[in-house]
Design an enzyme around this catalytic site. Structure first.
Site, PDB file in Angstrom:
ATOM      1  N   ASN A   1       0.891  -1.289  -0.042  1.00  0.00           N
ATOM      2  CA  ASN A   1      -0.020  -0.035  -0.121  1.00  0.00           C
ATOM      3  C   ASN A   1       0.963   1.346   0.097  1.00  0.00           C
ATOM      4  O   ASN A   1       1.819   1.367   0.582  1.00  0.00           O
ATOM      5  CB  ASN A   1      -0.901  -0.066   1.092  1.00  0.00           C
ATOM      6  CG  ASN A   1      -0.359   0.511   2.353  1.00  0.00           C
ATOM      7  OD1 ASN A   1      -0.299   1.933   2.373  1.00  0.00           O
ATOM      8  ND2 ASN A   1       0.353  -0.336   3.413  1.00  0.00           N
TER       9      ASN A   1
ATOM     10  N   GLY B   1      -0.420   7.143   1.419  1.00  0.00           N
ATOM     11  CA  GLY B   1       0.360   8.394   1.610  1.00  0.00           C
ATOM     12  C   GLY B   1      -0.331   9.425   2.867  1.00  0.00           C
ATOM     13  O   GLY B   1      -0.519  10.449   2.839  1.00  0.00           O
TER      14      GLY B   1
ATOM     15  N   CYS C   1       6.429   5.480   8.165  1.00  0.00           N
ATOM     16  CA  CYS C   1       5.504   5.311   7.162  1.00  0.00           C
ATOM     17  C   CYS C   1       6.553   5.469   5.893  1.00  0.00           C
ATOM     18  O   CYS C   1       7.048   6.385   5.613  1.00  0.00           O
ATOM     19  CB  CYS C   1       4.474   6.497   7.047  1.00  0.00           C
ATOM     20  SG  CYS C   1       3.469   6.330   5.797  1.00  0.00           S
TER      21      CYS C   1
ATOM     22  N   ILE D   1       5.606  -4.537  13.787  1.00  0.00           N
ATOM     23  CA  ILE D   1       6.516  -3.515  12.738  1.00  0.00           C
ATOM     24  C   ILE D   1       5.495  -2.938  11.776  1.00  0.00           C
ATOM     25  O   ILE D   1       4.527  -3.461  11.416  1.00  0.00           O
ATOM     26  CB  ILE D   1       7.517  -4.335  11.878  1.00  0.00           C
ATOM     27  CG1 ILE D   1       6.723  -5.661  11.359  1.00  0.00           C
ATOM     28  CG2 ILE D   1       8.259  -5.088  12.898  1.00  0.00           C
ATOM     29  CD1 ILE D   1       7.519  -6.318  10.297  1.00  0.00           C
TER      30      ILE D   1
ATOM     31  N   THR E   1       5.187  -1.413   7.780  1.00  0.00           N
ATOM     32  CA  THR E   1       5.321  -2.439   6.546  1.00  0.00           C
ATOM     33  C   THR E   1       6.790  -2.476   6.062  1.00  0.00           C
ATOM     34  O   THR E   1       7.782  -1.490   6.227  1.00  0.00           O
ATOM     35  CB  THR E   1       4.622  -1.915   5.392  1.00  0.00           C
ATOM     36  OG1 THR E   1       4.939  -0.251   5.236  1.00  0.00           O
ATOM     37  CG2 THR E   1       3.125  -2.020   5.847  1.00  0.00           C
TER      38      THR E   1
ATOM     39  N   GLY F   1       0.811  -7.831   5.743  1.00  0.00           N
ATOM     40  CA  GLY F   1       0.282  -9.197   5.580  1.00  0.00           C
ATOM     41  C   GLY F   1       0.897 -10.612   6.023  1.00  0.00           C
ATOM     42  O   GLY F   1       2.101 -10.163   6.351  1.00  0.00           O
TER      43      GLY F   1
ATOM     44  N   GLY G   1       1.087  -9.252   9.937  1.00  0.00           N
ATOM     45  CA  GLY G   1       0.541 -10.670   9.471  1.00  0.00           C
ATOM     46  C   GLY G   1      -0.465 -11.459  10.199  1.00  0.00           C
ATOM     47  O   GLY G   1      -0.848 -12.357  10.037  1.00  0.00           O
TER      48      GLY G   1
ATOM     49  N   GLY H   1      -3.726  -5.733  10.882  1.00  0.00           N
ATOM     50  CA  GLY H   1      -4.069  -4.750   9.787  1.00  0.00           C
ATOM     51  C   GLY H   1      -4.743  -5.399   8.733  1.00  0.00           C
ATOM     52  O   GLY H   1      -5.920  -5.397   8.557  1.00  0.00           O
TER      53      GLY H   1
END
Ligand code: FAD
Ligand code: FAD
Ligand code: FMN
Ligand code: FMN
Ligand code: FES
Ligand code: FES
EC number: 1.3.-.-
Lengths: 304, 250, 304, 250
Positions: A69, A72, A130, A191, A193, A217, A244, A265
């Site tokens: 993803n 933003g 991010c 964590i 991503t 994931g 995940g 998530g």
């Protein structure tokens, strides 16, 4: 009866399950599926100082056992979130955690300060990781000095406990964790991503408009478990684990690795009921593996 | 309200080149879905659900029909599901087409996999006593589907890119063949929507959009589109997929 | 006819497909499935100065769309490899690449020097990224100075082109790539595995005897693509890409991202014929996406 | 030689608690497999293949039988495969049991999912005119399978951990019930193998081992076991899974 409660700085959780930031919006949509009062806590979508549109679309791509993803940090800005979203969420009997982001230390500080005016918010999650914004975000998350500085500055203005959300895109996650602990973090959240990319064969271009995106994931679970396992041995502040989580067994694995609570998530997109179902299933899974409470499990899988 | 349901595949048909029709059984969705809404379907082995428009419902049989083109691995896998198997589905998602009381003759313009939602809409409009004209664009003769079904609703013009069936060209080329409609509704690939809305700039119209989706319910901000006021945005999954042609910036 | 050939320092490959180090042993087992002469090249299992037993078992674990391994560089030692394995592989009409590892710069240098005596070996792959050994390995792979030093030292003694294999477990992969390029690397090989862990719920311990292991397979492909995409813009040496390659589409995606050839690891375990099948399928996939040769594709998906 | 084959599932039976028997059709493997060898089976959605011992072959029907316990997600998924579906299989893998001409009476000791390879071996030994005694250990009465099949081969002692069927205890407890055998063969969980080899230290014997596998063919070094000379190692998938009881260090 299995005791699912867990107490963390600023948070008295009825169970260790909460939706992860950015994957649950501000709860409105999922409140149609089940009663959000069931949740241990809710982590809201990132808030920035002013409203952001975010990146162009496409913003998501599917990967094997995961997704990329690059939203933003789209959000209506901290003031609007406090005015319109927090009141809605405070209808539910659950703890609200505000995820805060920015392009500069000043912005982080301003957002953190703004949340002091929202008594319904129980804790801050400082998003220094991010990968999907040009400025700020991940830079703070890969340099221990910058991470410590933003943590210290936010702590200075905030009345709330601060959980610093770490990026996995680093050579030495323990160093990052220690740096923010020393700077005053009350907890860690990990964590975020992994930075990734997918190239569209037809257009011959990165599929995401932002080119890179964050990988989340089930694919990243082993990375999350490793980092939580390593960090939990070197810090004394609690960890909210994520990356995940899909099944109650996953929750147990994160707790064994040293997490004190778990955020979910990407799995919400597959199954909007996932958090609710995990809460239902957790007692019998704990029981199956010989535990009588959540606090009993935490860190039991850590081998030094 | 969106629910998560198990849907039995009661019929599976290949109706054109690489194009599959699935008839799914579910009471709740068959009774509540409106034209323009979509299903968000979990496909085994895939982390993100696949959005598919509802192509028709049968309230008596309690069935919903979807049509899809085999595109990538997810739709390929979905095409291998067999009768009697179950699908894990969210639905009905999104807002349907808004229908104005005062419009009498309505032009439907569908391109490729944009045709299915036009059929549900067309059936609905005809039931309401409206007159429907349809322009349907396909790649080639082999890709054409639902011609008879649309004929049953009203005048239908088929266009193929290569001219192997019906008119040759794009749906916009066929616009000169129709006149006197009060409103248009369109769904298809983005270049088509751009061409259609540009050409029909003076008409009132509604468009149905596609975008890659995460949650499909409005929580993840994956599927936004800027509004035409250059200020705001809409979520295609929740505020759409149908928008007024002047509302969003394509 | 689609031209699959590609020329790299020291390597005239008939096609860009080769098995990745550690996932194909020394070729013996897979030679029962198909003629290894079909392969663009073969990268042998890591060689160290002396024989190593490696880690205790369990050494592998399954993860979502991937696996963890902690073999620990088990191998019979460079002399035995040159005496018994290289001669077997040189029966096939394909290029042999030797993967070299060590616990110290001296060991790397000794192994590299030893391969000078094996004229059948066409290139070295310098494994500075093995996460599964206590000493050496990944330390060299996360510190640009150490990486540069071991590269320079190996270059000094070796007559062969040196491809440095980079670890993805770093904050800044471009910095690592530039450091080894400057130190004289002839090419790069990326990515090695991501460090991960799985905890066994029954035993409450990390499943792998080594605790952590390297994550490979389709799960990590987005990370590999991102790193290759980024690095290829900042170095002028070629990249052998790897990390989750399973299909001919994957091969194309790696080439678009900037790889000049592709190595296949974990996928061999699912399908022992995978390399052979990819070579068969590549022409039609190139054709489908409008390419007439492999060299035509390389880096076409890179957007600066 | 190991081949990669498609095997048709011709029969699927639940034969005990959480225990499934699959009969698979394949000419090559049915004609070439020897007792002690295994199949390496690809299960949809799983990155690593699952090793399963061959429990018997039928050269005439060209079938192979495997038996497995539902253990984790892979065997769970495999248990959901239906008749008529195909499995992607590598086989026959590994080396089988070595049989010494001069041995006449043979003791088979199987524990749980270690029982299946004992059956193939037992059938083979009986065909060669040898006398077979079997000790089979299971968790409880519900887990017992193949009792009649083993009875047909010779004297069979069933042991259950909880005593709900046959003798109570472990297979080692039943060793006192048998005497006068020339050689033993055993397969089962590691603690059982350790106990058996320790107790039968003076006898000649062969053990079949399990380990987590990657390739299953000898290429990845996932499944090694140190040899008893404290010097070398063996690959369970390629050099084993059967070893002489004195050869490897458990
Ligand atoms: C509201 C809506 C309604 C739709 N209705 C239909 C329909 O009725 N019939 C039909 O054939 N198709 C329809 N589509 C497009 C359909 O969703 C895609 O063709 C399908 O998701 C592609 O999946 P794949 O696995 O084949 O492709 P892949 O490329 O492998 O998919 C990878 C990811 O990209 C997404 N994706 C790929 N193409 C599209 C696309 N065009 N739009 C949105 N997401 C995409 C997938 O959902 C998945 O998450 C609709 C899309 C939307 C947004
Ligand atoms: C040579 C050999 C022969 C075998 N024969 C049989 C048999 O005939 N019947 C039977 O029921 N079982 C047998 N097993 C054990 C069987 O392979 C495992 O029970 C099975 O792989 C577990 O998979 P899972 O998905 O259920 O478990 P998971 O725990 O989800 O598996 C995860 C990973 O661990 C591996 N794994 C887990 N347990 C074992 C184990 N005990 N041994 C080896 N790998 C394991 C899996 O293969 C997979 O790679 C044999 C194992 C070996 C090595
Ligand atoms: C669509 C999407 C949006 C996200 N937005 C945010 C965000 O705004 N702030 C944040 O800290 N993390 C964000 N994340 C990261 C998640 O909170 C989480 O750390 C990560 O996805 C790993 O967990 P998962 O594998 O369960 O998804 C986002 C993740 C996804 C998939
Ligand atoms: C079982 C196993 C053993 C490996 N051994 C080595 C090795 O000896 N040397 C090395 O450089 N890389 C080794 N690797 C890493 C692979 O060569 C490759 O870089 C990595 O697995 C990513 O590719 P893949 O996803 O296609 O497997 C090993 C990987 C696996 C799975
Ligand atoms: S897909 Fe998540 S907001 Fe639309
Ligand atoms: S499983 Fe690969 S060597 Fe045995």
């Amino acid at each position: 009866m299995t005791d699912l409660r867990i107490e963390l700085p600023g948070l008295q959780l009825k169970n260790p399950i909460m939706p992860a930031s950015g994957c649950f919006g501000f709860g409105r949509e999922y409140s149609n599926f089940y009663d959000l009062s069931k949740l241990g806590a809710i982590i809201m979508k990132a808030a920035t100082g002013t409203k952001r549109y975010g990146n162009n679309t496409p913003r998501v791509a599917e990967t094997s056992s995961g997704m990329l993803n690059a939203i933003g940090l789209q959000n209506p800005g901290v003031e609007k979130i406090i005015a319109s979203e927090v009141p809605f969420l405070s209808n539910f009997d659950t703890s609200i955690i505000a995820n805060i982001a920015g392009s500069s230390i000043e912005e982080y500080v301003a957002v953190a300060a703004a949340f002091n005016e929202a008594p319904q918010v129980a804790a801050l999650e400082l998003n220094i990781s991010c990968p999907n914004v040009k400025e700020g975000g991940i830079q703070f998350g890969t340099d221990p000095l910058m991470a410590a500085e933003v943590t210290a500055m936010v702590k200075r203005v905030s009345d709330l406990p601060v959980y610093v959300k770490l990026s996995p895109n680093v050579s030495n996650i323990v160093e990052m964790a220690k740096a923010v602990e020393k700077a005053g973090a009350d907890g860690l959240s990990m964590i975020n991503t992994l930075t990734g990319m997918q190239i569209n064969l037809k257009s011959r271009k990165p599929l995401l408009a932002n080119k890179t995106g964050g990988l989340s994931g089930q694919a990243i679970k082993p990375v999350a478990i490793r980092m939580i396992h390593d960090v939990s041995q070197h810090v004394s502040i609690p960890i909210i684990g994520m990356g995940g989580v899909t099944s109650a067994e996953d929750v147990l694995e994160f707790l064994l690795a040293g997490a004190s609570a778990v955020a979910v998530g990407t799995a919400n997109f597959q199954n909007p009921f996932v958090c609710s179902e995990l809460i239902d299933e957790l007692p019998s899974i704990l029981d199956k593996y010989g535990f009588s409470s959540v606090s009993d499990v935490i860190g039991k899988g850590v081998i030094v | 309200m969106i629910k998560k349901v198990e849907m039995l595949i009661s019929q599976r048909r290949i109706i054109a080149l690489d194009t599959v029709e699935l008839t799914l059984k579910n009471k709740y969705i068959s009774q509540t879905a409106r034209p323009g809404q979509f299903l968000h379907i979990l496909v085994e082995g895939h982390s993100l659900r696949r959005p598919l428009s509802i192509a028709s419902i049968n309230k008596v049989a309690e069935t919903i029909t979807v049509l899809f083109k085999i595109n990538g691995p997810g739709t390929k896998k979905l095409s291998e599901y067999k009768n009697g198997m179950y699908l894990d589905v969210l639905g009905p998602n999104g807002n349907g087409f808004q229908i104005e009381e005062h419009d009498n003759t309505i032009l439907l313009i569908g391109g490729g996999i944009g045709v299915p939602p036009m059929y549900f809409l067309g059936k609905h409009l005809v039931e309401q006593g409206k007159k429907v004209i349809s322009i349907l664009g396909f790649q080639s003769a082999g890709h054409v589907f639902y011609e008879d079904e649309f004929e049953a609703l009203g005048r239908t013009i088929i266009v193929t890119n290569d001219g192997s069936y019906g008119e040759k060209g794009f749906v916009t080329d066929a616009l000169r063949l129709v006149e006197d409609f009060d409103c248009y509704y369109t769904c298809g690939p983005l270049p088509m929507l751009k061409a259609v809305t540009a050409k029909l700039n003076d008409c009132s119209g509604y468009i149905s959009l596609e975008e890659r989706m995460g949650c499909g319910v409005g929580a993840c901000f994956a599927c936004v589109i800027p509004t035409n006021d250059h200020f705001g945005y809409k979520k295609i999954c929740k505020d759409g997929p149908v928008f007024h042609s002047k509302e969003v910036s394509l």
